[in-house]
Design an enzyme around this catalytic site. Structure first.
Site, PDB file in Angstrom:
ATOM      1  N   GLY A  44      -6.687 -13.048 -17.315  1.00 42.40           N
ATOM      2  CA  GLY A  44      -8.012 -13.514 -16.914  1.00 42.40           C
ATOM      3  C   GLY A  44      -8.260 -14.908 -17.462  1.00 42.40           C
ATOM      4  CD  GLN A  49     -10.790 -18.549 -21.279  1.00 41.28           C
ATOM      5  OE1 GLN A  49     -10.829 -17.849 -20.274  1.00 41.28           O
ATOM      6  NE2 GLN A  49     -10.007 -18.278 -22.311  1.00 41.28           N
ATOM      7  CB  CYS A  92      -9.331 -14.809 -25.819  1.00 40.56           C
ATOM      8  SG  CYS A  92     -10.249 -16.074 -24.948  1.00 40.56           S
ATOM      9  CG  LEU A  93      -5.186 -17.079 -21.549  1.00 40.24           C
ATOM     10  CD1 LEU A  93      -5.105 -17.636 -20.142  1.00 40.24           C
ATOM     11  CD2 LEU A  93      -3.794 -16.800 -22.097  1.00 40.24           C
ATOM     12  CG  HIS A 134     -12.378 -11.247 -22.403  1.00 42.86           C
ATOM     13  ND1 HIS A 134     -11.956 -11.033 -23.696  1.00 42.86           N
ATOM     14  CD2 HIS A 134     -12.128 -12.562 -22.148  1.00 42.86           C
ATOM     15  CE1 HIS A 134     -11.486 -12.169 -24.191  1.00 42.86           C
ATOM     16  NE2 HIS A 134     -11.562 -13.111 -23.275  1.00 42.86           N
ATOM     17  CD  GLU A 135     -11.530 -13.813 -18.529  1.00 41.19           C
ATOM     18  OE1 GLU A 135     -11.989 -14.946 -18.775  1.00 41.19           O
ATOM     19  OE2 GLU A 135     -10.584 -13.329 -19.169  1.00 41.19           O
TER      20      GLU A 135
HETATM   21 NI    NI Z   1     -11.017 -15.123 -23.116  1.00 45.34          NI
END
Ligand code: NI
Length: 220
Positions: A44, A49, A92-93, A134-135
């Protein structure tokens, strides 16, 4: 090309702006978002981000499998959500190599518009629902660490600050090496300005030599 934003960063704490209409510009950005997400092996990715103040996120619960199931959600809104909480380990990225168990509801119903401005409704649960929640948090400036105790959150944020500092040094070293390579190539090609590099190096050498010679002289 869009680049991943690592925490802590002000864009990740912002409430993102809704889109009035999805146009080609947005569709290009969304395409690039998928590239960034799949490249980083993520499931995601939210617009902030990659530095975009827009209510867009993409999810793909099968991102690590051959048959992809991409879903793009624009201006998403939760219609209903169950209140029973289930724990699940999240990453998370924007927080490479950090994971934590977070409690969230399982089933949800969400409405959104897709890349073609079509209004859609999705009922989902399990992994897919987890990623979506989350997103969606990202679009409201909420990060997965915000669901943790202050102590746990502070530890992760401190490590991320260190990680970002080290990343900056690595990038600076890379740029220095690039410059070095360019100079060496120019010298090999006998580019006109490489004479200045030689002259500069010679002048520096003479200066250092003089400085050393003067230093030893004054000691005696
Ligand atoms: Ni994230």
């Amino acid at each position: 090309m869009l680049k991943l934003v690592y925490a802590p960063d002000p864009i990740l704490k912002k409430e993102c702006q809704p889109l009035a209409q999805v146009d080609d510009h947005h569709r290009t950005l969304i395409k690039e978002m998928y590239e960034v997400m799949y490249d980083a092996n993520g499931v995601g990715l939210a617009a902030p981000q990659v530095g975009l103040d827009m209510r867009i996120f993409i999810v793909d619960a099968a991102a690590r499998e051959e048959k992809k199931t991409p879903i793009t959600m624009i201006n998403p809104k939760i219609i209903s959500i169950e209140d029973d909480l289930v724990p699940y380990e999240e990453g998370c990225l924007s927080f490479p190599e950090h994971f934590a168990e977070i409690d969230r509801p399982d089933k949800l119903k969400i409405e959104y518009i897709d890349e073609n401005n079509k209004k859609k409704i999705l009922s989902t649960d399990g992994f897919n629902s987890r990623i979506i929640q989350h997103e969606l948090d990202h679009l409201n400036g909420i990060l997965f660490v915000d669901h943790l105790s202050r102590l746990k959150r502070d530890v992760i944020i401190r490590k991320m600050k260190k990680f970002k500092k080290e990343e900056k040094i690595v990038i600076a070293c890379g740029k220095f090496m690039d410059l070095n390579n360019q100079i060496m190539m120019a010298v090999k090609r006998r580019a006109w300005w490489s004479n200045y590099v030689w002259a500069g190096a010679a002048a520096t050498g003479i200066f250092i030599g003089y400085w050393l010679w003067k230093g030893t002289g004054s000691e005696n």
